[in-house]
Scaffold this motif. Structure first.
Motif, mmCIF file in Angstrom:
data_model
loop_
_atom_site.group_PDB
_atom_site.id
_atom_site.type_symbol
_atom_site.label_atom_id
_atom_site.label_comp_id
_atom_site.label_asym_id
_atom_site.label_seq_id
_atom_site.Cartn_x
_atom_site.Cartn_y
_atom_site.Cartn_z
ATOM 1 N N ILE A 160 0.850 -1.193 0.000
ATOM 2 C CA ILE A 160 0.000 0.000 0.000
ATOM 3 C C ILE A 160 0.884 1.240 0.000
ATOM 4 O O ILE A 160 1.825 1.331 0.793
ATOM 5 C CB ILE A 160 -0.925 0.011 1.232
ATOM 6 N N GLY A 161 0.576 2.194 -0.879
ATOM 7 C CA GLY A 161 1.382 3.408 -0.907
ATOM 8 C C GLY A 161 1.060 4.297 -2.083
ATOM 9 O O GLY A 161 -0.017 4.201 -2.687
ATOM 10 N N GLU A 162 2.015 5.153 -2.451
ATOM 11 C CA GLU A 162 1.863 6.048 -3.592
ATOM 12 C C GLU A 162 2.070 5.254 -4.887
ATOM 13 O O GLU A 162 2.873 4.305 -4.934
ATOM 14 C CB GLU A 162 2.884 7.177 -3.521
ATOM 15 N N LYS A 163 1.348 5.643 -5.918
ATOM 16 C CA LYS A 163 1.459 4.916 -7.185
ATOM 17 C C LYS A 163 2.886 4.899 -7.704
ATOM 18 O O LYS A 163 3.367 3.858 -8.188
ATOM 19 C CB LYS A 163 0.532 5.548 -8.222
ATOM 20 N N GLU A 164 3.599 6.033 -7.582
ATOM 21 C CA GLU A 164 4.946 6.139 -8.123
ATOM 22 C C GLU A 164 5.917 5.151 -7.476
ATOM 23 O O GLU A 164 6.803 4.608 -8.144
ATOM 24 C CB GLU A 164 5.482 7.570 -7.939
ATOM 25 N N GLU A 165 5.754 4.895 -6.168
ATOM 26 C CA GLU A 165 6.679 3.975 -5.506
ATOM 27 C C GLU A 165 6.321 2.518 -5.779
ATOM 28 O O GLU A 165 7.182 1.629 -5.730
ATOM 29 C CB GLU A 165 6.704 4.241 -3.995
ATOM 30 N N LEU A 166 5.046 2.257 -6.094
ATOM 31 C CA LEU A 166 4.602 0.883 -6.345
ATOM 32 C C LEU A 166 4.736 0.479 -7.807
ATOM 33 O O LEU A 166 4.779 -0.717 -8.120
ATOM 34 C CB LEU A 166 3.137 0.720 -5.913
ATOM 35 N N GLN A 167 4.811 1.460 -8.698
ATOM 36 C CA GLN A 167 4.828 1.169 -10.137
ATOM 37 C C GLN A 167 5.964 0.239 -10.560
ATOM 38 O O GLN A 167 5.741 -0.702 -11.342
ATOM 39 C CB GLN A 167 4.898 2.472 -10.929
ATOM 40 N N PRO A 168 7.216 0.437 -10.064
ATOM 41 C CA PRO A 168 8.298 -0.487 -10.469
ATOM 42 C C PRO A 168 8.029 -1.932 -10.057
ATOM 43 O O PRO A 168 8.389 -2.866 -10.786
ATOM 44 C CB PRO A 168 9.532 0.072 -9.754
ATOM 45 N N VAL A 169 7.411 -2.107 -8.898
ATOM 46 C CA VAL A 169 7.070 -3.458 -8.441
ATOM 47 C C VAL A 169 6.032 -4.070 -9.380
ATOM 48 O O VAL A 169 6.148 -5.220 -9.816
ATOM 49 C CB VAL A 169 6.530 -3.418 -6.993
#
Length: 276
Positions: A160-169
Motif C-alpha cells: 500500500i502506498g503512492e502509485k509512483e513507488e509501487l509502479q516499479p514493483v
C-alpha cells in the motif's frame, strides 16, 4: 436448460459505499439461493474480511477469496481449493520488494494458522487505515524490524502506498508469467494497492474450478473494476454496475444499476431461471 453459476465481485459491486450489502439485496439473493440459484462472490478480500461485510448473506455457498487464491466453505472455513507461492517464487518476491524498499502485508499460513504479518516501524497512512478497520482480527501478526517477516506458506502480498513507488514493483511482476499482479487506487481513497499472487490465483481460474465442482455449464458475472476483466472474459454473460470503470463497461454484456441501488440483486430477481 443450462445450469448457471452466478458470480459477483464485492467492493463497488455488491457492497454499497458503507461496505455493506443493502438489506433488499440480501433478502433477494437469499430467497433465490434458497430456491436453488447457484450464486457466489469472488473478492480480493480474505474470508474473514468478506464475512464481516456480507453479514446476513447465505453461508451455504462456497466463496472465492484473495482474488482466486482460495475457495472456502464460509460456514466452516474449510479450504476447498488453494494456490500458494513456491519457495523459489517467495524468494524472488522478497528480493524485488527489498530492492524497491517496499514493506508489504504478507498473508501466509504459519504453522497451519492464517496470519497477516507486517513491520510496524514501516507502516504508512494507508496501512494504518487498513489495520484500524481490522482491530480484533486474530490473523494480525505485527512484527518489529529485524524479525523474520517472510515465513510460512505465503500466498498473497499487499503493498500500500503512492502509485509512483509501487509502479516499479507492478512493472516487474506484471511482465513475469510466474505471477499475477494488480495495481489500482483504493476505492474512495487516495492510496494505491499493489497485490502480488501466484499466476494460478485468479478469479477466472477459481470460477472455472467452482463451475466444475457444481456441474454448471454457464457463468454470468458482475463487477466494477479493471481486475474483473479476466472474470468477464471467461463468462458467458458479464454485467458492469453503473459505477464501474469505463474499461470494464467496454467489455461487458450490459450495464446494470449501481452498487447503491441493488444493481446485482435486481438483475438476478428479473433474470434468474431455475432448472426443473
Amino acid at each position: 436448460m443450462e445450469k448457471t453459476l452466478y458470480v459477483t465481485d464485492l467492493d463497488g459491486t455488491l457492497l454499497n459505499r458503507s461496505d455493506r450489502i443493502n438489506p433488499r439485496s440480501i433478502k433477494i439473493i437469499n430467497a433465490l439461493t434458497e430456491k436453488g440459484m447457484m450464486f457466489t462472490y469472488a473478492t480480493a478480500r480474505s474470508l474473514v474480511s468478506a464475512s464481516v461485510v456480507t453479514k446476513g448473506l447465505s453461508t451455504k455457498i462456497p466463496v472465492i477469496a484473495y482474488n482466486g487464491a482460495f475457495i472456502f466453505q464460509p460456514d466452516t472455513g474449510e479450504i476447498l481449493s488453494q494456490e500458494r507461492f513456491t519457495a523459489e517464487e517467495m524468494n524472488e518476491v522478497k528480493g524485488v520488494l527489498e530492492k524497491y524498499n517496499i514493506s508489504p502485508l504478507i498473508y501466509a499460513y504459519i504453522n497451519g494458522v492464517e496470519k497477516v504479518s507486517w513491520i510496524t516501524e514501516k507502516e504508512n497512512d494507508g496501512m494504518r487505515r487498513y489495520l484500524s478497520m481490522r482491530k480484533g482480527d486474530r490473523r494480525l501478526n505485527p512484527m518489529a524490524e529485524g524479525e523474520k517477516l517472510y515465513q510460512g506458506d505465503m500466498f498473497y502480498f499487499t503493498c500500500i502506498g503512492e502509485k509512483e513507488e509501487l509502479q516499479p514493483v507492478y512493472d516487474f511482476f506484471s511482465n513475469s508469467g510466474r505471477y499475477r499482479c494488480t495495481i489500482q487506487q483504493e476505492l474512495y481513497r487516495p492510496e494505491y494497492w499493489c497485490e502480488i499472487m501466484p499466476a494460478r490465483a485468479t478469479k477466472a481460474n477459481a470460477i472455472a474450478k467452482l463451475k466444475k465442482m457444481w456441474g454448471c455449464t454457464k457463468v454470468i458475472s458482475f463487477g466494477d473494476a479493471i481486475n474483473d476483466i479476466p472474470m468477464f472474459e471467461i463468462s458467458d454473460e458479464a454485467y458492469a454496475v453503473e459505477n464501474a470503470v469505463e474499461e470494464l463497461k467496454a467489455v461487458a454484456t450490459g450495464i446494470i444499476a449501481d452498487n447503491e441501488h441493488d444493481g446485482v440483486a435486481s438483475w438476478l430477481l428479473e433474470h434468474v431461471v431455475f432448472v426443473p
